[in-house]
Motif scaffolding. Sequence first.
Motif, PDB file in Angstrom:
ATOM      1  N   SER A  17      48.519 100.821   8.597  1.00  0.00           N
ATOM      2  CA  SER A  17      47.953 100.411   7.319  1.00  0.00           C
ATOM      3  C   SER A  17      47.243 101.592   6.682  1.00  0.00           C
ATOM      4  CB  SER A  17      46.963  99.256   7.485  1.00  0.00           C
ATOM      5  OG  SER A  17      46.308  98.990   6.253  1.00  0.00           O
ATOM      6  N   LEU A  18      47.794 102.071   5.581  1.00  0.00           N
ATOM      7  CA  LEU A  18      47.113 103.122   4.844  1.00  0.00           C
ATOM      8  C   LEU A  18      45.899 102.561   4.112  1.00  0.00           C
ATOM      9  CD1 LEU A  18      50.117 105.129   3.362  1.00  0.00           C
ATOM     10  CD2 LEU A  18      48.917 105.456   5.529  1.00  0.00           C
ATOM     11  N   SER A  19      46.001 101.298   3.687  1.00  0.00           N
ATOM     12  CA  SER A  19      44.884 100.685   2.960  1.00  0.00           C
ATOM     13  C   SER A  19      43.606 100.691   3.796  1.00  0.00           C
ATOM     14  CB  SER A  19      45.238  99.252   2.569  1.00  0.00           C
ATOM     15  OG  SER A  19      46.319  99.224   1.673  1.00  0.00           O
ATOM     16  N   TYR A  20      43.752 100.377   5.089  1.00  0.00           N
ATOM     17  CA  TYR A  20      42.603 100.413   5.991  1.00  0.00           C
ATOM     18  C   TYR A  20      42.418 101.788   6.625  1.00  0.00           C
ATOM     19  CZ  TYR A  20      42.414  95.269   5.972  1.00  0.00           C
ATOM     20  OH  TYR A  20      42.289  93.950   5.611  1.00  0.00           O
ATOM     21  N   GLY A  21      43.483 102.284   7.276  1.00  0.00           N
ATOM     22  CA  GLY A  21      43.345 103.447   8.131  1.00  0.00           C
ATOM     23  C   GLY A  21      43.122 104.755   7.424  1.00  0.00           C
ATOM     24  N   MET A  22      43.809 104.985   6.301  1.00  0.00           N
ATOM     25  CA  MET A  22      43.660 106.266   5.609  1.00  0.00           C
ATOM     26  C   MET A  22      42.225 106.482   5.164  1.00  0.00           C
ATOM     27  SD  MET A  22      45.364 108.975   4.872  1.00  0.00           S
ATOM     28  CE  MET A  22      47.110 108.849   4.511  1.00  0.00           C
ATOM     29  N   ARG A  23      41.539 105.390   4.842  1.00  0.00           N
ATOM     30  CA  ARG A  23      40.149 105.493   4.413  1.00  0.00           C
ATOM     31  C   ARG A  23      39.186 105.592   5.595  1.00  0.00           C
ATOM     32  NH1 ARG A  23      42.961 102.498   0.778  1.00  0.00           N
ATOM     33  NH2 ARG A  23      42.354 102.602  -1.420  1.00  0.00           N
ATOM     34  N   GLY A  24      39.661 105.269   6.802  1.00  0.00           N
ATOM     35  CA  GLY A  24      38.772 105.215   7.954  1.00  0.00           C
ATOM     36  C   GLY A  24      39.190 106.164   9.053  1.00  0.00           C
ATOM     37  N   LYS A  25      39.861 105.617  10.057  1.00  0.00           N
ATOM     38  CA  LYS A  25      40.110 106.402  11.264  1.00  0.00           C
ATOM     39  C   LYS A  25      41.057 107.570  11.061  1.00  0.00           C
ATOM     40  CE  LYS A  25      43.702 103.333  13.195  1.00  0.00           C
ATOM     41  NZ  LYS A  25      44.073 102.540  14.372  1.00  0.00           N
ATOM     42  N   TYR A  26      41.876 107.569  10.008  1.00  0.00           N
ATOM     43  CA  TYR A  26      42.795 108.678   9.795  1.00  0.00           C
ATOM     44  C   TYR A  26      42.237 109.755   8.868  1.00  0.00           C
ATOM     45  CZ  TYR A  26      46.046 105.515  12.082  1.00  0.00           C
ATOM     46  OH  TYR A  26      46.653 104.666  12.992  1.00  0.00           O
ATOM     47  N   LYS A  27      41.031 109.574   8.369  1.00  0.00           N
ATOM     48  CA  LYS A  27      40.268 110.643   7.692  1.00  0.00           C
ATOM     49  C   LYS A  27      41.017 111.242   6.494  1.00  0.00           C
ATOM     50  CE  LYS A  27      38.524 111.790  12.283  1.00  0.00           C
ATOM     51  NZ  LYS A  27      38.474 112.811  13.367  1.00  0.00           N
ATOM     52  N   HIS A  28      41.756 110.385   5.796  1.00  0.00           N
ATOM     53  CA  HIS A  28      42.520 110.827   4.622  1.00  0.00           C
ATOM     54  C   HIS A  28      43.502 111.940   4.967  1.00  0.00           C
ATOM     55  CE1 HIS A  28      40.273 108.470   1.623  1.00  0.00           C
ATOM     56  NE2 HIS A  28      39.237 108.685   2.406  1.00  0.00           N
ATOM     57  N   SER A  29      44.087 111.894   6.172  1.00  0.00           N
ATOM     58  CA  SER A  29      44.942 112.979   6.644  1.00  0.00           C
ATOM     59  C   SER A  29      46.244 112.444   7.216  1.00  0.00           C
ATOM     60  CB  SER A  29      44.210 113.791   7.715  1.00  0.00           C
ATOM     61  OG  SER A  29      45.086 114.670   8.371  1.00  0.00           O
ATOM     62  N   TRP A  30      47.379 112.860   6.619  1.00  0.00           N
ATOM     63  CA  TRP A  30      48.685 112.509   7.171  1.00  0.00           C
ATOM     64  C   TRP A  30      48.895 113.177   8.527  1.00  0.00           C
ATOM     65  CZ3 TRP A  30      51.658 108.678   5.630  1.00  0.00           C
ATOM     66  CH2 TRP A  30      51.534 108.201   4.314  1.00  0.00           C
ATOM     67  N   ASP A  31      48.337 114.368   8.698  1.00  0.00           N
ATOM     68  CA  ASP A  31      48.451 115.040   9.996  1.00  0.00           C
ATOM     69  C   ASP A  31      47.752 114.230  11.084  1.00  0.00           C
ATOM     70  OD1 ASP A  31      49.133 117.505  11.620  1.00  0.00           O
ATOM     71  OD2 ASP A  31      46.960 117.474  11.864  1.00  0.00           O
ATOM     72  N   GLU A  32      46.615 113.645  10.743  1.00  0.00           N
ATOM     73  CA  GLU A  32      45.902 112.813  11.709  1.00  0.00           C
ATOM     74  C   GLU A  32      46.732 111.592  12.103  1.00  0.00           C
ATOM     75  OE1 GLU A  32      42.692 111.735  14.215  1.00  0.00           O
ATOM     76  OE2 GLU A  32      43.145 113.614  13.164  1.00  0.00           O
TER      77      GLU A  32
END
Length: 321
Positions: A76-91
């Motif tokens: 989920s980009l809606s949840y994760g990109m803003r949180g645990k993935y730190k706005h990073s596709w590499d993450e």
Amino acid sequence: MEENMRNYLFVHFRETTTPDGEQVYFALSRDGFHWEALNEGQPVLWAYYGDHGVRDMTITRDRATGKFHIFATDLSLSYGMRGKYKHSWDEISRNGSKCLAHWQSDDLVHWTEEELIPMGEEFGCVWAPDILYDEDAGDYGLHWSSSVKADDYQRKAIYYSRTRDFKHYSKPQMLYSVPGIDVIDSAMYRENGKYYLFVKKSKNPQQVIELVADSITGPFTPIPAFDESLSILEAGKHEAPTAVQLADGRWALFLDYYGVRGAGQGYVPFLADTLESGKFTRSDAAFFFPYNFKHGTILTITDEEYARMKARDWKDVEDRR
């Protein structure tokens, strides 16, 4: 195509900034050209586990049991990109889910709750599954794209696992890779005894390509005519190929246009007489979509299955997370 199988189910998600977009959506068609949404364009299945969102769906019918299986990326980009993935596709590529989301059904209207299927600790994120029956081996090839720990998650390639019962999966192996280039979004089809694989390359060309092999596991060789027919498209704006053979024998290929942000993204259609030819013509005027579908798969279904899905009151589906 069997006379009674000339109906179509499109399983997909929607590119929205809210979590409801990253769930499972259904659409139906009588001819493969004109599509209507089920459940008034709202999700029909929800992701309750993992990232609480799913993308990149594929669906198949088990020839042995008649059961239907949906697989999807657990993301989920809606949840994760803003949180645990730190706005990073590499993450995401390094630390995204190593599982695929999975649902089962006997009749296309009653579905099991989501389960997560681990594909291997060596992977970063397991992206964009697709599945095809192997006519020669009598089992299913489930394939996806991922980067791996062995090269510090530097390059994405296509991997596969085999299953007969959708409970046990073989150790993943490489299906297709290109040195120094990311390869993602695999989709495979069979025509006249050969296996055709569509993938997206990150360069040379930065576009979807078509390949062919005698076996479901390759080796695959490119079809230059396909590159030529898609040369009219702007590079780096299309991905997530999915295709279906229509009742008249032609193939409809859909490429996911992501050249704009948000809801403007979605599939654009192409038609070809055969997969072997590689000659696809863009055919926007021939198709109608109620909204822009995102990265999914089409399943041919019977008249009875179409009617059953139409008759179901999907309003009892709700987000119960």
